[in-house]
Write an enzyme that holds these catalytic residues in place. Structure first.
Site, PDB file in Angstrom:
ATOM      1  N   LYS A   1      -4.635   3.056  -6.081  1.00  0.00           N
ATOM      2  CA  LYS A   1      -3.530   2.096  -6.005  1.00  0.00           C
ATOM      3  C   LYS A   1      -3.811   0.960  -6.987  1.00  0.00           C
ATOM      4  O   LYS A   1      -4.959   0.541  -7.167  1.00  0.00           O
ATOM      5  CB  LYS A   1      -3.455   1.555  -4.571  1.00  0.00           C
ATOM      6  CG  LYS A   1      -2.286   0.615  -4.291  1.00  0.00           C
ATOM      7  CD  LYS A   1      -2.306   0.225  -2.816  1.00  0.00           C
ATOM      8  CE  LYS A   1      -1.109  -0.617  -2.406  1.00  0.00           C
ATOM      9  NZ  LYS A   1      -1.099  -0.884  -0.955  1.00  0.00           N
TER      10      LYS A   1
ATOM     11  N   SER B   1       2.948   0.005   1.289  1.00  0.00           N
ATOM     12  CA  SER B   1       3.076  -0.286  -0.127  1.00  0.00           C
ATOM     13  C   SER B   1       2.318   0.695  -1.017  1.00  0.00           C
ATOM     14  O   SER B   1       2.497   0.685  -2.230  1.00  0.00           O
ATOM     15  CB  SER B   1       2.575  -1.722  -0.395  1.00  0.00           C
ATOM     16  OG  SER B   1       1.201  -1.846  -0.081  1.00  0.00           O
TER      17      SER B   1
ATOM     18  N   SER C   1       0.284  -0.106   5.159  1.00  0.00           N
ATOM     19  CA  SER C   1       0.546   0.401   3.809  1.00  0.00           C
ATOM     20  C   SER C   1      -0.164   1.686   3.416  1.00  0.00           C
ATOM     21  O   SER C   1       0.135   2.265   2.381  1.00  0.00           O
ATOM     22  CB  SER C   1       0.240  -0.688   2.777  1.00  0.00           C
ATOM     23  OG  SER C   1       1.191  -1.721   2.870  1.00  0.00           O
TER      24      SER C   1
END
Length: 453
Positions: A77, A155, A179
């Site tokens: 990420k 996310s 997330s």
């Protein structure tokens, strides 16, 4: 070559010499570059991947493998520092920042286990949403959707989509309000949120320090166990598979089923029935602490909002705010109204509620409920209507944020499908620092939860 392969199945091929890490890295990079959805990744680290794969190949040929993960690909990420690259946190306002001088601690940990870092995955800007929508780098498509463009969840949107699309077996995300677990549930993969502090946060761009945690997105609990071990510096996992007859779970009767889609509840309850038939003890109870979290947020604001506002206050007051996702700006600015006394009240109440929740559990009990109360919705209506966006975001985050506030660890496992054939997640959680016990139970229960046993 690698479509939907697990770490475990690829490790067999790589360690036996049937698959060279260089060929695996090249195939992974080519697959990503030629994939129809170019919003999953925000950047590839081709030179690094080639260098790391060549080193792994040489080690394995010389009979000096670093272990089961040696030569296997991983993506990160866009919150994790990769030496020599810029960490943009899903935002264009950071893209001119200086490159990172060193890898984040967990990046270094997986590198030292021999893993090959292939690139950075897309995410919500500054990790502040559970939906996965990004106006700057595009919104990854949910690979589980056969019909329309549906959100991947956020996310850690790109990390989940990359694994669910079969581009690679492992991507690492962060989880502040859900997330890791939300996109895992929405895309039909496994997402494990470790207890906050299980891994070093050094070199990871924060959202809210008192809530931020990390975790792997992958295809199986077994793969999560392997990744977890390497992420905190173990050379091999220490997790034992639990005995199903020893497991006990409690299903909350508070909040988590409110306005849940009927198909989600049906899929979850079918999994519970299968677990009970396999000898797992299940009971149900109310959790007043769950309701109180939302009462506190209504009265004092959200802990995540207070900390995100403190982090971004200067950015929001300057020109950069005009270059940010207006929905992220609006949510973060809510933190301006949260006073120091509100913040202190939240922290004090949090400590009390963690203790009260632990007291209401029987020894060794795990908490089980749907990860998200609905399946992944279509993207377009959310883009067209900010009110709908905020409402959908709050609902997507609702069940998982309870675990962040109460400092749980949790793993989301696919348990069936709901509306439009979209995946439903089964969230198994444990009190903080009981990660080994949680993973042990999840290993034992995974096939039954999935309906494969």
């Amino acid at each position: 070559m690698t479509h939907h392969k697990t770490l475990a199945s690829l490790a067999v091929l790589v360690q036996s010499g049937q698959l060279d890490p260089v060929a695996l890295a090249e195939d992974t990079l080519t697959r990503i570059e030629s994939h129809s959805d170019q919003a999953i990744f925000v950047g590839l680290t081709r030179e690094r991947a080639t260098r790391e794969a060549e080193a792994a190949s040489a080690r394995i040929k010389a009979g000096r493998s670093l272990g089961l993960l040696d030569g296997l690909p991983v993506a990160w990420k866009d919150l994790f520092d990769l030496a020599g690259g810029v960490t943009t946190a899903g935002s264009i306002v950071l893209k001119d920042n200086p490159p990172a001088a060193a890898d984040a601690a967990v990046v270094a940990a997986l590198s030292s286990a021999g893993m090959v870092s292939v690139g950075r995955t897309n995410m919500n800007e500054f990790a502040f949403s559970g939906l996965g929508i990004n106006p700057h780098y595009g919104t990854p498509r949910n690979p589980a959707s056969a019909d329309i463009h549906r959100i991947p969840g956020g996310s850690s949107s790109g990390s989940a989509a990359a694994v669910a699309a079969g581009l690679l077996p492992l991507a690492i995300g962060t989880d502040t309000g859900g997330s890791v677990r939300i996109p895992a549930a929405m895309t039909g993969i496994v997402g494990y949120k470790a207890t906050r502090g299980r891994y070093s946060m050094k070199g990871v761009f924060p959202l809210a320090g008192s809530l931020d945690s990390l975790g792997p997105l992958c295809h199986t609990v077994q793969d999560a166990v392997w990744a977890d071990a390497a992420m905190h510096g173990l050379t091999a996992p220490v997790i034992r598979r639990a005995d199903l007859a020893d497991l006990s779970m409690v299903v909350p009767e508070t909040i988590v089923f409110d306005e849940a889609e009927a198909e989600v509840v049906t899929a979850f309850e079918a999994a519970i029935s299968r677990l009970e038939a396999a000898g797992v003890k299940v009971r149900r109870q109310a959790f007043p602490s769950f309701s109180e979290i939302f009462d506190l947020m209504a009265r004092h604001g959200a802990l995540v909002t207070a900390e995100a506002y403190a982090l971004h206050r200067e950015r929001l007051a300057g020109l950069e705010a005009g270059r940010m996702d207006h929905r992220v700006v609006a949510r973060t600015r809510l933190g301006e109204k949260i006073t120091v006394s509100d913040y202190i009240a939240l922290l004090a109440a949090r400590d009390r509620l963690i203790h009260e929740t632990l007291e209401s559990l029987k020894a060794g009990e795990l908490i089980a409920h749907p990860t998200v109360p609905h399946v992944a919705p279509p993207v377009d209506p959310l883009l067209a209507d900010d009110d709908l966006f905020f409402k959908a975001n709050a609902k997507a985050l609702r069940n998982t944020l309870i675990g962040n506030f109460l400092d749980f660890c949790g793993v989301s496992i696919p348990c069936g499908t709901g509306a439009a054939g979209m995946p439903v997640g089964f969230l198994l959680s444990a009190p903080h620092h009981q990660d080994d016990r949680l993973l042990s139970a999840a290993l034992a229960a995974e096939a039954i939860i999935r309906g494969e046993a």
